[in-house]
Design an enzyme around this catalytic site. Structure first.
Site, PDB file in Angstrom:
ATOM      1  N   GLU A   4       0.844  -1.200   0.000  1.00  0.00           N
ATOM      2  CA  GLU A   4       0.000   0.000   0.000  1.00  0.00           C
ATOM      3  C   GLU A   4       0.881   1.254   0.000  1.00  0.00           C
ATOM      4  OE1 GLU A   4      -3.602  -0.131   2.408  1.00  0.00           O
ATOM      5  OE2 GLU A   4      -3.273  -2.283   2.704  1.00  0.00           O
ATOM      6  N   MET A   5       1.198   1.784   1.168  1.00  0.00           N
ATOM      7  CA  MET A   5       2.032   2.994   1.198  1.00  0.00           C
ATOM      8  C   MET A   5       3.520   2.658   1.293  1.00  0.00           C
ATOM      9  SD  MET A   5      -0.600   5.263   3.540  1.00  0.00           S
ATOM     10  CE  MET A   5       0.111   6.892   3.326  1.00  0.00           C
TER      11      MET A   5
END
Length: 338
Positions: free
Chosen positions: A132-133
């Site tokens: 994700e991040m």
């Protein structure tokens, strides 16, 4: 498992009885409805909310310096991203559809499998997820500590230094708690405006109740309050590898149990289900009828239920985009291609 199915069957039977009531009678007894209006409450700490808003929109909490919370939970698009599965670090394809952040404070837990107990616990997950991040909590905190204006703002809000990940996730959670959507046309009807809904929309609500949908989709969020098996009556065929609640509990009985999604603002949060396999509301209603209720809605019934669902769109959060603090000399610069 048998106890869960019996509980759901009883709830559906009760919902069917409620659906048999006349529209006028139901409208005059709002407290008897399985759905309640959303009520906006003022935040406890406005300074913390403003800090959380900045963090929600700040891509520097990701390794690439390009992905923010708003990337997957876009507040201009119903609090989601309108793709089957989100795009993460290095163009990674996420394993599951991003649920809306709007009205998420009403959920019994966060994520489809409920692995986060609350919004604060959820806020830290994507930051440290490599798909994700792509960051770590330690690196995210180091970045924030390298930005002088953030250091000052955290100190003002929390009255202590240095800032840490607990403060980061708490601030984001406090901002997300403000992302509620009251005053939908259905809320107006619940509160006594008999002209807020059309005859088709009211008929759709009666079908929604009479068919047993309110057994799971109830309360202020019209969902989010329980975990239910996807494919209760007949198997739900999915390309997703997710096993739902089982991935948290490791209990065989929890396989394919997912958090019931909120139906608030549902016309904005397509595609639908944990795997994003239903492209439209008509598709979603058709599938839910078959695999959850064991019935096939006619085209006219489907149209009526969809018309009702669209009345659940409320006032969207009026967000003034924050001006983010400038990076310090030691703040890592974005590297989205490396």
């Amino acid at each position: 498992m048998k106890l869960r199915l019996r509980t759901l069957a009883l709830a559906m039977a009760a919902a069917g009885a409620a659906g048999a009531m006349g529209v006028a009678a139901v409208a005059s007894t709002t407290s008897a409805e399985p759905i309640q209006p959303i009520v906006r409450t003022p935040p406890a700490d406005r300074q913390m909310v403003e800090l959380g808003k900045k963090l929600f929109f700040d891509p520097r909490l990701s390794r690439s310096g390009f992905i923010s919370c708003n990337s997957c939970h876009n507040l201009s698009m119903g609090g989601t991203d309108n793709v089957r599965s989100s795009i993460g670090h290095h163009w990674a394809q996420g394993p599951i559809n991003a649920p809306t952040v709007l009205n998420a404070s009403f959920n019994v837990a966060q994520f489809w499998d409920g692995r986060a107990a609350d919004l604060k616990a959820q806020a830290g997950g994507p930051i440290a997820n490599p798909g994700e991040m792509g960051f770590s909590h330690e690196m995210a905190v180091d970045v924030l500590r390298s930005i002088p204006q953030y250091v000052d703002e955290f100190t003002r809000v929390y009255k202590k230094a240095p800032l840490d990940i607990e403060q980061v996730t708490q601030a984001i959670a406090e901002f997300e708690k403000t992302l509620v959507t009251p005053n939908s046309r259905f809320d107006q009807w619940l509160q006594g405006d008999t002209k807020a809904l059309s005859a088709q929309e009211l008929a759709g609500y009666q079908l929604f109740k009479g068919s047993g949908c309110v057994a799971c989709h109830n309360g202020a969020a019209v969902g989010g309050g329980s975990f239910q098996k996807m494919g209760l009556v007949s198997p739900f065929k999915s390309s997703s590898s997710s096993l739902g609640r089982y991935e948290v509990t490791k209990q065989e009985a929890d396989k394919y149990y997912f958090k019931v999604p909120t139906l608030r603002n549902i016309e904005l949060t397509y595609p639908y289900f944990h795997d994003g396999s239903a492209a439209t509301l008509h598709d979603a209603v058709d599938v839910m009828g078959q695999v959850q209720l064991g019935r096939r809605f006619t085209a006219d019934e489907n149209d009526k239920i969809v018309a009702f669902l669209k009345t659940l769109t409320g006032d969207q959060p009026a967000i003034v985009l924050p001006v983010l603090p400038p990076s310090g000399d030691k703040t890592p610069r974005p590297q989205p291609f490396n």
